[in-house]
Design an enzyme around this catalytic site. Structure first.
Site, PDB file in Angstrom:
ATOM      1  N   ARG A  61       1.511   1.720  -5.987  1.00  0.00           N
ATOM      2  CA  ARG A  61       1.689   0.725  -4.926  1.00  0.00           C
ATOM      3  C   ARG A  61       0.381  -0.004  -4.585  1.00  0.00           C
ATOM      4  NH1 ARG A  61       6.259   1.094  -2.122  1.00  0.00           N
ATOM      5  NH2 ARG A  61       5.288   0.099  -0.334  1.00  0.00           N
ATOM      6  N   ASN A  96       0.836  -0.092   6.002  1.00  0.00           N
ATOM      7  CA  ASN A  96       1.209  -0.872   4.832  1.00  0.00           C
ATOM      8  C   ASN A  96       1.906  -2.120   5.345  1.00  0.00           C
ATOM      9  OD1 ASN A  96       2.329  -1.857   2.416  1.00  0.00           O
ATOM     10  ND2 ASN A  96       4.096  -0.491   2.562  1.00  0.00           N
ATOM     11  N   GLY A  97       1.344  -3.287   5.099  1.00  0.00           N
ATOM     12  CA  GLY A  97       1.991  -4.515   5.575  1.00  0.00           C
ATOM     13  C   GLY A  97       0.959  -5.533   6.009  1.00  0.00           C
ATOM     14  N   LYS A 103       8.613 -14.259 -22.527  1.00  0.00           N
ATOM     15  CA  LYS A 103       9.151 -12.977 -22.053  1.00  0.00           C
ATOM     16  C   LYS A 103       9.902 -12.274 -23.178  1.00  0.00           C
ATOM     17  CE  LYS A 103       7.358 -12.409 -19.251  1.00  0.00           C
ATOM     18  NZ  LYS A 103       6.434 -13.263 -18.603  1.00  0.00           N
ATOM     19  N   GLU A 107       7.424 -10.986 -26.008  1.00  0.00           N
ATOM     20  CA  GLU A 107       6.477  -9.903 -25.746  1.00  0.00           C
ATOM     21  C   GLU A 107       7.135  -8.545 -25.552  1.00  0.00           C
ATOM     22  OE1 GLU A 107       4.058 -10.243 -22.177  1.00  0.00           O
ATOM     23  OE2 GLU A 107       5.631 -11.362 -21.177  1.00  0.00           O
ATOM     24  N   CYS A 111       0.876  -1.175   0.000  1.00  0.00           N
ATOM     25  CA  CYS A 111       0.000   0.000   0.000  1.00  0.00           C
ATOM     26  C   CYS A 111       0.909   1.219   0.000  1.00  0.00           C
ATOM     27  CB  CYS A 111      -0.842   0.053   1.260  1.00  0.00           C
ATOM     28  SG  CYS A 111      -1.825  -1.426   1.529  1.00  0.00           S
ATOM     29  N   LYS A 169      -2.097  -5.116 -19.663  1.00  0.00           N
ATOM     30  CA  LYS A 169      -1.759  -5.825 -18.419  1.00  0.00           C
ATOM     31  C   LYS A 169      -2.826  -6.837 -18.070  1.00  0.00           C
ATOM     32  CE  LYS A 169       0.627  -6.846 -14.869  1.00  0.00           C
ATOM     33  NZ  LYS A 169       1.689  -7.819 -15.195  1.00  0.00           N
ATOM     34  N   GLU A 227       8.140 -20.042 -20.675  1.00  0.00           N
ATOM     35  CA  GLU A 227       8.011 -18.708 -20.076  1.00  0.00           C
ATOM     36  C   GLU A 227       9.147 -17.790 -20.540  1.00  0.00           C
ATOM     37  OE1 GLU A 227       5.816 -17.076 -18.674  1.00  0.00           O
ATOM     38  OE2 GLU A 227       6.816 -15.517 -17.531  1.00  0.00           O
ATOM     39  N   TRP A 261      -3.742  -1.610  -1.248  1.00  0.00           N
ATOM     40  CA  TRP A 261      -3.683  -2.830  -2.037  1.00  0.00           C
ATOM     41  C   TRP A 261      -4.000  -3.928  -1.036  1.00  0.00           C
ATOM     42  CZ3 TRP A 261      -1.222  -7.509  -2.603  1.00  0.00           C
ATOM     43  CH2 TRP A 261      -1.410  -8.113  -3.848  1.00  0.00           C
ATOM     44  N   HIS A 314      12.506 -33.594 -33.143  1.00  0.00           N
ATOM     45  CA  HIS A 314      11.315 -33.866 -33.955  1.00  0.00           C
ATOM     46  C   HIS A 314      10.905 -32.655 -34.777  1.00  0.00           C
ATOM     47  CE1 HIS A 314      10.838 -37.734 -31.967  1.00  0.00           C
ATOM     48  NE2 HIS A 314      11.220 -37.089 -30.874  1.00  0.00           N
TER      49      HIS A 314
END
Ligand code: M6R
Length: 615
Positions: free
Chosen positions: A27, A101-102, A492, A495, A2, A610, A488, A75, A511
């Site tokens: 945040r 925050n936490g 990365k 993109e 946060c 996103k 993955e 958040w 193959h």
């Protein structure tokens, strides 16, 4: 994660706090709130939504005079995002008001204790527990606010950056930190408090960054007194002169959010297992699993639905669930599953994985699975998101907001959650020996520091990136647990650098893809010591004999691959099932550096969003 802001001085606090909250919205942005002291009383306004929603709410609800105030952009971690759970939170008397925050891990036991002593709670948050704990200490010990905060924090387990004030003593703000950042801006007869320096950079360049386990009493027109929370020792304030600009501060000094998020992985993984992984007692505690254990234990099959990077995390979980808990797993692209008339049997458990919790295809797949009677469990990052609400139960990854479009910390924290679930089920089902179970718990707890070590290869990866940045094609190969990591790594690179890349199971190379190999083709091969090492070395030999350029991701101290590869990047040794958490790090860095060198928009690559909320 946060954002917190505070002000005490001679100016109007409201515009400073509001502007500061907007700068801290990166945040967290699911709710926001503000508390101002107008000379007589606290004026508080808060709302679900963004800081702009708070502005409209304030204009209808409160007056904005006052030169003391605190503000918060949230958040969510405890309690869904709604008006009541938003910060600031009052204590029961209405005298104290706090922003936090936490995560307070032992908030449930503290809440029970405080309830017995007559306290009541309006929100589901751990923060409201903390402010009442401070009030309780203050009353019982008859102390000043600073001392009460100190005593209360010594009873707390978890992470925090807090700012609190008392309307009966409106000349001070008390702040403290453990595990969450907190900066104090020092102006002329005025002080600022914030999660980073961005809210006060235009007022002062002088700042104190509190260290973990430190608190500060900030006195209007006077000074800042810093002390250690545990030992009560006074600390000399170290005032730094800030050399950075606003944008750099928001990105924590990194050039891009993606790089910041790559570097956040040690702490993000720790936040994911915090309170869940209890190594000494050999326990994994996850409410969403504990409450539905019978469904998981009776499951004939797990079906994972997800998209993109989350789908890759699902593929890693296939190996973990089958290997450790002996439960058959199918991993489905949500977009295919939803239109495929899938067979869902009684006793199937569906796991939906999504960072944003808003991906349209994953949401539709969940609805379909539920309509056919499946129990659906969500693994999401964003608290209170559509997927988190639509699923029957779930576990949050607690990775903090991911801003870069290319997922990085979402991937490793999703794997962490899925590993915890698999281990818990394996233990309950008896499919893992006690010693293997315990060594998994111990190794998982060491992953953050091993990720830290893996990140040290950054300069070396940058050098390799420079050599291959102009290649037009890349191949990524891995076997077993590291096959999804190869996928993955290729995603990365594609993109953010727009270079064509393919991930393949190493043995499948023969193959088809082997036809592509020549001296212009860089091939990233994940060849950790645990996990079909000899087989992968043979694959590397095959590449070598066709003149491909080999970048090996190897275990520290590797000998054989070093002899064959053009470059190697080392990661620390760990258990085979946990290797994806380490091998993915150099691949993230490789794609990042190549994209930067090609001058691409790393955080907002073309054509991507996103969160994909359309089909
Ligand atoms: O929010 P989600 O995890 O549901 O998003 C799924 C994909 O759109 C996402 O993982 C995407 O592939 C990443 N941006 C790739 O880095």
């Amino acid at each position: 994660m946060c954002g917190i802001v505070g002000y005490i001085g001679h100016r109007e606090a409201y515009p400073i706090i509001m502007k500061g909250l907007k700068r801290l919205e990166y945040r967290g942005y699911d709710s926001a709130g503000i508390a101002l002291f107008d000379g007589n009383d606290i004026k508080l306004s808060k709302t679900k939504g963004k800081v702009s929603d708070l502005e409209s709410r304030v204009s209808q609800e409160i007056t904005t005079e006052g030169s003391l105030g605190i503000g918060h952009t949230r958040w969510a971690t405890h309690g869904v995002p709604n008006d009541i759970n938003s910060h600031p939170h009052y204590s029961n008397s209405g005298n104290l008001v706090i922003i936090h925050n936490g995560i307070i891990e032992n908030y449930e036991s503290l809440r029970t204790e405080l309830t017995k002593r007559g306290y009541s709670f309006t929100s589901d948050t751990d923060t409201e527990v903390l402010v009442n704990l401070i009030e309780d200490v203050k009353k019982n010990e008859d102390t000043k606010l600073g001392k009460a905060v100190q005593i209360a924090l010594n009873q707390v387990v978890g992470a925090y950056a807090i700012a609190v004030f008392d309307k009966t003593k409106p000349n001070e703000i008390v702040v403290a930190r453990l595990g969450s950042p907190l900066a104090i801006g020092i102006g002329d007869d005025e002080f600022f408090v914030a999660s980073d320096a961005s809210p006060f950079i235009e007022y002062t360049k002088n700042a104190i960054y509190l260290e973990d386990e430190q608190m500060a009493i900030i006195r209007r027109g006077k000074d800042v007194k810093i002390r250690k929370i545990k030992s009560d020792t006074l600390v000399d304030p170290y005032v730094q002169e800030l050399q950075i600009n606003l944008e750099q501060i928001e990105k924590g000094g990194y050039d891009h959010f993606m790089l910041k998020e790559i570097y956040e992985q040690p702490s993000a993984i720790k936040d994911t297992y915090r309170g869940r992984l209890r190594v000494k007692s050999g326990i994994i505690k996850m409410a969403g699993i504990d409450d539905n254990l019978d469904k998981f234990l009776k499951a004939n099959r797990i079906i994972v639905v997800a998209c993109g990077t989350s789908w890759h995390a699902g593929l890693v979980s296939e190996y973990i669930f089958e290997d450790l808990a002996r439960i058959p797993v199918e991993v489905e692209y949500a977009s295919e599953f939803r239109y495929r008339n899938p067979v869902i049997n009684k006793g199937d458990v569906v796991i939906a994985i999504s960072q944003s919790g808003e991906t349209a295809d994953t949401l539709a797949a969940i609805k379909l699975a539920k309509s056919r009677g499946a129990f659906v469990f969500g693994v999401c990052n964003v608290v209170g998101s559509s997927i988190a609400r639509e699923t029957d139960a779930g576990a949050y990854t607690h990775a903090g907001p991911e801003i870069g479009v290319a997922s990085t910390k979402a991937f490793t924290t999703q794997i962490t959650v899925l590993t915890l679930i698999a281990l818990k089920l394996a233990k309950e089902k008896g499919t893992i020996t006690q010693s293997a179970y315990q060594s998994h718990l111990e190794e998982l707890s060491l992953i953050p520091e091993k990720v830290e070590t893996a990140l040290k290869s950054d300069a070396h990866v940058q050098m390799i990136s420079d050599i291959y940045k102009d290649a037009r094609n890349f191949l990524y190969l891995g076997r077993g647990y590291n096959f999804p990591v190869a996928l993955e790594g290729a995603l990365k690179l594609k993109e953010i650098s727009y270079i064509h890349a393919e991930g393949y199971p190493a043995a499948e190379m023969k193959h088809g893809p082997i036809a592509l190999i020549d001296e212009n083709m860089p091939i990233v091969v994940i060849a950790t010591r645990k996990g079909h090492y000899d087989k992968v070395v043979s694959n590397i030999e095959e590449i070598k004999s066709r003149s491909g350029k080999i970048i090996g991701i190897v275990t520290e101290g590797d000998v054989s691959v070093k002899k064959l590869a053009d470059h190697v990047i080392e990661v620390p040794e760990t258990l085979e099932s946990l290797t994806p958490l380490l091998t993915t790090i150099p691949l993230q860095l490789l794609s990042y550096h190549i994209a930067v060198m090609l001058d691409k928009n790393v955080d907002q690559p073309r054509n991507l969003a996103k969160s994909v909320t359309v089909e």
